[in-house]
Design an enzyme around this catalytic site. Structure first.
Site, PDB file in Angstrom:
ATOM      1  N   GLY A  72       0.822  -1.333   0.024  1.00 34.10           N
ATOM      2  CA  GLY A  72      -0.662   0.010  -0.142  1.00 34.10           C
ATOM      3  C   GLY A  72       0.868   1.543   0.019  1.00 34.10           C
ATOM      4  O   GLY A  72       1.981   1.197  -0.235  1.00 34.10           O
ATOM      5  N   TYR A  74       0.610   5.891   1.594  1.00 35.26           N
ATOM      6  CA  TYR A  74       0.440   6.500   2.776  1.00 35.26           C
ATOM      7  C   TYR A  74      -0.995   6.462   3.530  1.00 35.26           C
ATOM      8  O   TYR A  74      -1.551   5.929   3.079  1.00 35.26           O
ATOM      9  CB  TYR A  74       1.291   7.622   3.055  1.00 35.26           C
ATOM     10  N   TYR A  76      -2.599   7.462   8.081  1.00 37.86           N
ATOM     11  CA  TYR A  76      -2.057   7.704   9.363  1.00 37.86           C
ATOM     12  C   TYR A  76      -2.210   6.640  10.070  1.00 37.86           C
ATOM     13  O   TYR A  76      -3.556   5.641  10.186  1.00 37.86           O
ATOM     14  CB  TYR A  76      -3.129   9.270   8.920  1.00 37.86           C
ATOM     15  N   CYS A 181      -3.563   6.659   0.521  1.00 35.20           N
ATOM     16  CA  CYS A 181      -3.647   5.421   0.133  1.00 35.20           C
ATOM     17  C   CYS A 181      -3.394   6.310  -1.091  1.00 35.20           C
ATOM     18  O   CYS A 181      -3.932   5.279  -2.683  1.00 35.20           O
ATOM     19  CB  CYS A 181      -4.902   4.834   0.454  1.00 35.20           C
TER      20      CYS A 181
END
Length: 219
Positions: A72, A74, A76, A181
């Site tokens: 995948g 990025y 959080y 994402c």
């Protein structure tokens, strides 16, 4: 055999979590430990998956950024978000990675359904989404959609680690430091943002209740 469930209170350091997962995954692979589902929360941070594009980290100095071995882009993590680390023997569950990811998706969808939330999968977009008809439609005319859960796993010797994150009540503004994402034309939501007074404990109960129906027993 169903996996061991472990819930860690408070906020868990990300590096410590990765070290623990790698150690446990190795023990599962060599038969000295059983499968487990580990439920944690992290302090605010961003993680870069193996497909992350640096331009999608729009505020690199906002929170710590960790390179992650999961698939995948990025994502959080932070308080109010349940992170579900899934350490299962995929080799003993059919050796089908695509099917395993589908099981993860179905598990999230079944869990959201416990709160009368309809989670959906979209081709080309990883994670689980909810339609937001009260928001303006997309430029293409389709109903607005927000992401409520992310999925990213890693396999080592056919044992999975990393896993799922579901937004219960995180600070949604914290997602603005990245392109989550890699998707720019959809937003992010949470159970509380949807108007549901759901607690972390409520979600954990739903996860445990729906797991057996979405993950058959291993051979």
């Amino acid at each position: 055999m169903q996996p061991e469930w472990i819930t860690t209170p408070g906020l868990t350091d990300y590096d410590d979590a990765v070290t623990w997962m790698e150690t446990r995954a190795a023990a599962i692979a060599d038969g000295t430990a059983g499968e487990c589902i580990w439920l944690v929360e992290h302090p605010p941070l961003y993680t870069a998956g193996t497909s992350a594009k640096r331009e999608d980290l729009t505020e690199p100095d906002r929170f710590p950024v960790y390179d992650s071995a999961r698939g995948g882009q990025y994502t959080y993590h932070g308080p109010g978000q349940r992170v579900i680390y899934v350490l299962l023997d995929v080799g003993n569950r059919g050796k089908d990675v695509r099917q395993f990811v589908k099981h993860l998706e179905r598990w999230v969808i079944a869990t959201l359904a416990e709160f009368n939330v309809t989670g959906e999968i979209r081709d080309g977009r990883v994670g689980v989404w909810v339609e937001r008809p009260e928001k303006p439609a997309s430029p293409s005319g389709h109903p607005a959609e927000d992401k409520i859960a992310a999925i990213g796993i890693r396999l080592r010797k056919w044992v999975s680690y990393h896993g799922i994150s579901i937004n219960v009540d995180p600070d949604l503004d914290h997602f603005t430091g990245i392109v989550p994402c890699g998707i720019t034309d959809h937003g992010v939501t949470s159970l509380v943002d949807l108007g549901l007074p759901v607690t972390m404990d409520d979600l954990d109960v739903a996860l445990m209740r729906t797991f057996p129906e979405t993950f058959p027993d291993a051979k």
